[in-house]
Motif scaffolding. Sequence first.
Motif, short mmCIF file in Angstrom:
data_model
loop_
_atom_site.label_atom_id
_atom_site.label_comp_id
_atom_site.label_asym_id
_atom_site.label_seq_id
_atom_site.Cartn_x
_atom_site.Cartn_y
_atom_site.Cartn_z
N UNK A 45 -36.27 -9.77 -15.19
CA UNK A 45 -36.58 -8.44 -15.72
C UNK A 45 -35.33 -7.56 -15.68
N UNK A 46 -35.05 -6.90 -16.80
CA UNK A 46 -33.93 -5.97 -16.90
C UNK A 46 -34.48 -4.59 -17.25
N UNK A 47 -34.12 -3.59 -16.46
CA UNK A 47 -34.49 -2.22 -16.76
C UNK A 47 -33.26 -1.46 -17.23
N UNK A 48 -33.38 -0.82 -18.39
CA UNK A 48 -32.28 -0.02 -18.93
C UNK A 48 -32.69 1.44 -18.90
N UNK A 49 -31.97 2.23 -18.14
CA UNK A 49 -32.17 3.68 -18.12
C UNK A 49 -30.99 4.36 -18.80
N UNK A 50 -29.82 4.27 -18.18
CA UNK A 50 -28.64 4.94 -18.73
C UNK A 50 -27.71 3.95 -19.40
N UNK A 78 -36.13 6.90 -20.32
CA UNK A 78 -35.38 8.07 -19.87
C UNK A 78 -34.21 8.47 -20.76
N UNK A 79 -33.33 7.54 -21.07
CA UNK A 79 -32.09 7.89 -21.75
C UNK A 79 -31.78 6.84 -22.81
N UNK A 80 -30.68 6.13 -22.67
CA UNK A 80 -30.38 5.04 -23.61
C UNK A 80 -31.53 4.04 -23.65
N UNK A 81 -32.15 3.80 -22.51
CA UNK A 81 -33.27 2.86 -22.47
C UNK A 81 -34.43 3.31 -23.33
N UNK A 82 -34.72 4.61 -23.34
CA UNK A 82 -35.81 5.12 -24.16
C UNK A 82 -35.49 4.97 -25.65
N UNK A 92 -40.77 -6.53 -28.67
CA UNK A 92 -41.06 -6.97 -27.31
C UNK A 92 -40.42 -6.17 -26.20
N UNK A 93 -39.49 -5.27 -26.52
CA UNK A 93 -38.95 -4.41 -25.46
C UNK A 93 -40.03 -3.45 -25.01
N UNK A 94 -40.12 -3.21 -23.71
CA UNK A 94 -41.20 -2.41 -23.15
C UNK A 94 -40.71 -1.00 -22.84
N UNK A 95 -41.24 -0.02 -23.55
CA UNK A 95 -40.89 1.37 -23.28
C UNK A 95 -41.71 1.93 -22.15
N UNK A 96 -41.10 2.79 -21.36
CA UNK A 96 -41.75 3.36 -20.19
C UNK A 96 -41.54 4.87 -20.19
N UNK A 97 -42.61 5.63 -19.97
CA UNK A 97 -42.47 7.05 -19.72
C UNK A 97 -42.63 7.95 -20.93
N UNK A 98 -42.55 9.25 -20.63
CA UNK A 98 -42.82 10.29 -21.61
C UNK A 98 -41.74 10.36 -22.69
N UNK A 99 -40.48 10.25 -22.30
CA UNK A 99 -39.41 10.40 -23.28
C UNK A 99 -39.46 9.26 -24.29
N UNK A 100 -39.66 8.04 -23.82
CA UNK A 100 -39.84 6.92 -24.75
C UNK A 100 -40.98 7.20 -25.72
N UNK A 101 -42.13 7.67 -25.20
CA UNK A 101 -43.30 7.94 -26.05
C UNK A 101 -42.99 9.02 -27.08
N UNK A 102 -42.21 10.02 -26.70
CA UNK A 102 -41.86 11.08 -27.64
C UNK A 102 -40.97 10.56 -28.76
N UNK A 103 -40.04 9.68 -28.43
CA UNK A 103 -39.23 9.07 -29.49
C UNK A 103 -40.08 8.15 -30.36
N UNK A 104 -40.92 7.36 -29.73
CA UNK A 104 -41.77 6.43 -30.47
C UNK A 104 -42.66 7.16 -31.46
N UNK A 105 -43.21 8.29 -31.04
CA UNK A 105 -44.18 9.01 -31.87
C UNK A 105 -43.55 10.07 -32.76
N UNK A 206 -37.15 7.48 -15.11
CA UNK A 206 -36.32 6.48 -14.44
C UNK A 206 -37.03 5.95 -13.19
N UNK A 207 -37.72 6.82 -12.48
CA UNK A 207 -38.48 6.39 -11.29
C UNK A 207 -39.59 5.42 -11.67
N UNK A 208 -40.18 5.62 -12.85
CA UNK A 208 -41.23 4.70 -13.30
C UNK A 208 -40.66 3.30 -13.53
#
Length: 465
Positions: A45-50, A78-82, A92-105, A206-208
Amino acid sequence: MPRCLLFVGPSLPDAAELVRNPAVEVLPPVSAGDLPRLSLAAGDVVGIVDGYFHQVGAVRHKEILALLSEGVRVLGAASMGALRAAELDSFGMEGVGRIYADYRDGRLEADDEVTLLHSTPEEDYRPLSEPLVCMRATLSQAVEDGVCDSATAARLVATLAGWPFGRRSYGGLVAAGREAGIDADVVRRLREYCVTHRLDPKRDDALLVLDALQRASHGEHSTPSAVPAVNRTSFLYLWQTAASGLDIGDSPHHGHLGALRACQLFAEEYPRFHREVVLRALATACAEECGPIPPDGDDATLARIALRHGEHRGLYRLPADPARLGFLAQWLTGTERDTLGPAEQLITFLVRSFRVNPGLTWEELSIQRLRDRPSWKDARTIVQLAWEVNDRVFTEHQERHVNDLSSEKILDLFARRWGVARADLEPAAMDRGLESLDSLTMAARAFYLLARYNPDLVRLEIAAV
């Protein structure tokens, strides 16, 4: 247990202190080329935040897709990851959190919403500006708390969005308010509120991701998404080979490619070496795709397996019918068509036409087998000598360039050197992994002067595979 990695920086500068499980590795913000260098397997598992984007290249979409295709989970927030998750979640990349959802939507669109200036890692990425996404959240909270109305907040956000990201800060609200025509007292009260009630959705997201990685490190599994099919384009090929320590580019001036070209051009036994490399690669592919066939064995065994793999791929039918082998005319010399049996003709065709993928060459296979041999040092010496000669000659004759050397003279030289007729030079080049006369000319041009006037300096021997 899976390997779990987190690329993070200013969004969560204390990430290393927050990790409860040492199995989670905290790495600096990701940049182009970092992902191919990782040694990962399916289930990791790789998590990308910044991620960096200005001083170095940003992490490439294709690099993430390549991990996903290998069964590696990639989370983004959060950032680049979002940003990358919003672009690649359908793969297949998994978005996490509010910022990702705002970009997605579509509630957020601009990349610089999550961007900030910050200091060095040694200074814990101390922020030098404020991400607009954080200012949006804080201003929205100010509206809810009655500090300002929604129209005032919207005007400030619109003004800040027009500023360079490095200029945005709560200290700059007064200037933004003046530019937006907002009463100064309102803006001063709002600035005081924002400084003391700052919200940080980037840290929250990022904490998520960190929590998800820590759960994954304890064995928690998610429902696997469909693995995307990723074409290994020429760009991905170069990125991956560079990450593996292979310096492969377009010029034989330096690096591994130059040494390989010297081996192809000057090692008498290179055609046999190339044949073994190709047959082994085809036999391995057959074992993986068609199996169960062991890819080990002598040349004759590998040739039989490779021949069968060509049939598996639908290139021909075995036993070979000579009447149906007319397509081999472009791959064989007249003598070969007259003297080789059908099976050996097909094997010669497989070797000469071999490519790892359409549009991709196979250099990495040979370089990996050659670079630890003593002859590799000799090959690199030939490259160095060739360019010393070129630099000396073309410094004295600045009106000319190595690319001005006659293609016909280059081809004549190597026809003589390899002991073949000019009419049969192209098949001879293919036996050395050079796909055409143009490829031979491009590979040999840098070595022409050295090989013509100092032939004893380009003698090279390599052992078979």
